[in-house]
Design a protein around this motif. Structure first.
Motif, PDB file in Angstrom:
ATOM      1  N   MET A 147      42.396  86.719 -13.478  1.00  0.00           N
ATOM      2  CA  MET A 147      43.112  86.363 -12.443  1.00  0.00           C
ATOM      3  C   MET A 147      43.973  85.255 -12.527  1.00  0.00           C
ATOM      4  SD  MET A 147      41.854  85.244  -8.560  1.00  0.00           S
ATOM      5  CE  MET A 147      41.434  83.704  -9.060  1.00  0.00           C
ATOM      6  N   TYR A 148      43.522  83.975 -13.120  1.00  0.00           N
ATOM      7  CA  TYR A 148      44.195  82.984 -13.183  1.00  0.00           C
ATOM      8  C   TYR A 148      45.136  83.003 -14.509  1.00  0.00           C
ATOM      9  CZ  TYR A 148      46.092  78.245 -12.640  1.00  0.00           C
ATOM     10  OH  TYR A 148      46.708  77.102 -12.502  1.00  0.00           O
ATOM     11  N   PRO A 149      46.329  83.089 -14.580  1.00  0.00           N
ATOM     12  CA  PRO A 149      47.238  83.224 -15.646  1.00  0.00           C
ATOM     13  C   PRO A 149      47.244  82.202 -16.813  1.00  0.00           C
ATOM     14  CG  PRO A 149      48.632  82.757 -13.762  1.00  0.00           C
ATOM     15  CD  PRO A 149      47.065  82.524 -13.341  1.00  0.00           C
ATOM     16  N   TRP A 150      46.104  81.870 -17.073  1.00  0.00           N
ATOM     17  CA  TRP A 150      45.880  80.860 -18.224  1.00  0.00           C
ATOM     18  C   TRP A 150      44.598  81.294 -18.946  1.00  0.00           C
ATOM     19  CZ3 TRP A 150      48.853  78.518 -21.082  1.00  0.00           C
ATOM     20  CH2 TRP A 150      48.304  77.273 -22.237  1.00  0.00           C
ATOM     21  N   PRO A 151      44.440  81.844 -20.026  1.00  0.00           N
ATOM     22  CA  PRO A 151      45.994  81.783 -20.969  1.00  0.00           C
ATOM     23  C   PRO A 151      46.600  82.877 -20.427  1.00  0.00           C
ATOM     24  CG  PRO A 151      43.944  82.835 -22.081  1.00  0.00           C
ATOM     25  CD  PRO A 151      43.396  81.916 -21.013  1.00  0.00           C
ATOM     26  N   GLN A 152      47.685  82.846 -20.997  1.00  0.00           N
ATOM     27  CA  GLN A 152      48.740  83.788 -20.296  1.00  0.00           C
ATOM     28  C   GLN A 152      48.237  85.356 -20.743  1.00  0.00           C
ATOM     29  OE1 GLN A 152      52.667  83.313 -22.212  1.00  0.00           O
ATOM     30  NE2 GLN A 152      53.116  81.579 -20.677  1.00  0.00           N
ATOM     31  N   ARG A 153      48.403  86.088 -19.661  1.00  0.00           N
ATOM     32  CA  ARG A 153      47.856  87.390 -19.677  1.00  0.00           C
ATOM     33  C   ARG A 153      48.805  88.373 -20.750  1.00  0.00           C
ATOM     34  NH1 ARG A 153      46.752  86.727 -14.284  1.00  0.00           N
ATOM     35  NH2 ARG A 153      48.770  87.701 -13.603  1.00  0.00           N
ATOM     36  N   PRO A 154      48.570  89.026 -21.508  1.00  0.00           N
ATOM     37  CA  PRO A 154      49.317  90.082 -22.330  1.00  0.00           C
ATOM     38  C   PRO A 154      50.043  91.273 -21.519  1.00  0.00           C
ATOM     39  CG  PRO A 154      46.993  90.526 -22.990  1.00  0.00           C
ATOM     40  CD  PRO A 154      46.799  89.516 -21.974  1.00  0.00           C
ATOM     41  N   HIS A 188      37.850  91.206  -1.071  1.00  0.00           N
ATOM     42  CA  HIS A 188      36.554  90.174  -1.526  1.00  0.00           C
ATOM     43  C   HIS A 188      36.811  89.454  -2.777  1.00  0.00           C
ATOM     44  CE1 HIS A 188      32.692  88.451  -2.141  1.00  0.00           C
ATOM     45  NE2 HIS A 188      32.229  88.782  -0.775  1.00  0.00           N
ATOM     46  N   PRO A 189      36.953  88.220  -2.829  1.00  0.00           N
ATOM     47  CA  PRO A 189      37.086  87.609  -4.170  1.00  0.00           C
ATOM     48  C   PRO A 189      35.953  88.071  -5.020  1.00  0.00           C
ATOM     49  CG  PRO A 189      37.320  85.960  -2.350  1.00  0.00           C
ATOM     50  CD  PRO A 189      36.940  87.275  -1.724  1.00  0.00           C
ATOM     51  N   GLY A 190      36.226  88.062  -6.207  1.00  0.00           N
ATOM     52  CA  GLY A 190      35.415  88.876  -7.243  1.00  0.00           C
ATOM     53  C   GLY A 190      35.425  90.391  -7.399  1.00  0.00           C
ATOM     54  N   HIS A 194      41.120  91.931  -3.852  1.00  0.00           N
ATOM     55  CA  HIS A 194      40.650  90.747  -3.048  1.00  0.00           C
ATOM     56  C   HIS A 194      41.787  90.248  -2.128  1.00  0.00           C
ATOM     57  CE1 HIS A 194      42.845  89.580  -7.042  1.00  0.00           C
ATOM     58  NE2 HIS A 194      43.389  88.618  -6.147  1.00  0.00           N
ATOM     59  N   ASP A 195      43.117  91.066  -2.264  1.00  0.00           N
ATOM     60  CA  ASP A 195      43.939  90.734  -1.256  1.00  0.00           C
ATOM     61  C   ASP A 195      45.018  91.725  -0.893  1.00  0.00           C
ATOM     62  OD1 ASP A 195      45.742  90.671  -3.567  1.00  0.00           O
ATOM     63  OD2 ASP A 195      46.250  88.533  -3.542  1.00  0.00           O
ATOM     64  N   GLY A 196      45.875  91.446  -0.236  1.00  0.00           N
ATOM     65  CA  GLY A 196      46.984  92.702   0.064  1.00  0.00           C
ATOM     66  C   GLY A 196      47.520  93.218  -0.965  1.00  0.00           C
ATOM     67  N   VAL A 197      48.184  92.582  -1.916  1.00  0.00           N
ATOM     68  CA  VAL A 197      48.732  92.766  -3.185  1.00  0.00           C
ATOM     69  C   VAL A 197      48.033  93.529  -4.207  1.00  0.00           C
ATOM     70  CG1 VAL A 197      49.989  92.026  -5.287  1.00  0.00           C
ATOM     71  CG2 VAL A 197      50.591  90.982  -3.003  1.00  0.00           C
ATOM     72  N   THR A 198      46.696  93.442  -4.173  1.00  0.00           N
ATOM     73  CA  THR A 198      45.977  94.128  -5.294  1.00  0.00           C
ATOM     74  C   THR A 198      45.355  95.365  -4.405  1.00  0.00           C
ATOM     75  OG1 THR A 198      43.893  92.825  -4.319  1.00  0.00           O
ATOM     76  CG2 THR A 198      45.013  92.040  -6.604  1.00  0.00           C
ATOM     77  N   PHE A 199      45.156  95.115  -3.093  1.00  0.00           N
ATOM     78  CA  PHE A 199      44.965  96.441  -2.437  1.00  0.00           C
ATOM     79  C   PHE A 199      46.188  97.632  -2.663  1.00  0.00           C
ATOM     80  CE2 PHE A 199      45.311  99.445   1.277  1.00  0.00           C
ATOM     81  CZ  PHE A 199      44.160 100.070   1.162  1.00  0.00           C
TER      82      PHE A 199
END
Length: 352
Positions: A147-154, A188-190, A194-199
């Protein structure tokens, strides 16, 4: 316009080994004595609710409905939160989530996933036999560790994750469609949802499946600093289940929204009993009245301070007091001055 049903109570956090919390009928009687009218029932404990039997036996489902009705209660929805989590598990969480599965498939991720899928499909059939229109679950997660972009996601990692998630859930959604039941994913986190964008990303991946809906719980949105009232404006046509749960975020000089690996009681963001947190429930209930949501308002109790039985006791009147009995007429009907079409032309100056 439609009025919400309620109050309802999600039983998951109250199940235990001692009476009245060790049987569905006695929990229903206890909840009814507090003022609840319905219970949302988890399906991971056969001693409380036998999912396999409910999926195949109309007599079993009829007996449950009769037993609850004897206490003035009904089932609001069934829940497969724990089983839904196992539809998609990142290997980093294999050991932690293995306990959610039947002992026969633990230690075998492929068998565990197949078991979870069958559990969800049984949930569709059981919901249909019980005459329910919505079902609660989790999406599971493949991309959450990134979820957190570190390290950068391919490039392509997130797209591939949601493509796989959709591939796993599409046959389940089809089973719910066949049963005439909405499948509501708790945001839900996890979870990968977990938010509108992901839905929205998931919804696009399943071709906007008509049964892919949302379990709306404002506590998780508040702790992510989302506009949880605007969320209803945007997604109201996809919201099928409502968890009434409170939360608070107290800014800290030492810890942020991720919690710093602390216990819940020490986190800046934490869940609270109804009325003890920061959620604007008057705004939420007003939004649901505005958008004709006619589902249940169901308390999910989670609080690191208050005793659960006190939270349940206080929750029923809290929800009852917030449910808006919608009006059947406009407030200014008393001043209505009905006129014929010719009068309308005269008022507009358009009379020939």
């Amino acid at each position: 316009m439609k009025t919400l049903k309620g109050p309802g109570l999600f039983l998951a956090q109250f199940i235990g080994d001692e009476a009245p919390f060790n049987r569905l009928d006695t929990m229903a009687a206890w909840a009814g004595s507090l003022g609840y009218k319905g219970v949302q029932v988890p399906t991971s404990n056969p001693a409380i609710f036998d999912l396999a039997k409910a999926a195949e036996s109309q007599a079993y489902c009829d007996d449950i409905r009769t037993t609850l009705a004897d206490h003035g209660m009904q089932i609001t929805e069934l829940s497969t939160h724990l089983q839904g989590q196992l539809v998609a598990v990142h290997p980093a969480y294999d050991d932690l989530f293995d306990g959610f599965a039947d002992a026969s498939v633990r230690g075998n991720p492929a068998a565990r996933q197949a078991w979870a899928v069958e559990q969800l499909k049984m949930g569709a059939r059981a919901s249909q036999r019980l005459g329910l229109k919505a079902h609660a679950t989790f999406s599971g997660a493949l991309a959450w560790p990134y979820m957190y972009p570190w390290p950068q996601r391919p490039p392509g990692l997130v797209e591939r994750a949601f493509g796989e998630l959709a591939k796993r859930w599409r046959p389940i959604l089809d089973a719910y469609d066949e049963a005439g039941v909405d499948l509501c994913f708790e945001i839900h986190p996890g979870e990968d949802l977990h938010d509108g964008v992901t839905f929205e990303r998931f919804l696009e991946a399943v071709d906007h499946h008509p049964r892919a809906k949302i379990l709306y719980d404002p506590s998780h949105l508040l702790l992510q600093h989302l506009d949880y009232l605007g969320f209803i404006d945007r997604y109201h046509d996809r919201i099928g289940i409502f968890h009434v749960k409170d939360a608070e975020f107290r800014p800290s000089a030492t810890s942020g929204v991720y919690g710093g690996y602390q216990a819940w009681i020490d986190r800046p963001g934490r869940f609270r009993s109804l009325g003890d947190g920061q959620v604007d429930f008057r705004g939420i209930f007003s939004k649901f009245a505005q958008y004709d949501f006619d589902g249940w308002a169901v308390l999910e109790w989670e609080c690191c301070l208050k005793h659960p039985e006190d939270g349940a006791r206080e929750g029923a009147p809290f929800i009852k007091d917030h449910i808006i009995r919608v009006t059947d007429r406009a407030f200014d009907d008393f001043a209505d001055a009905s006129v014929d079409p010719a009068a309308l032309d005269r008022l507009l100056g358009t009379t020939a």
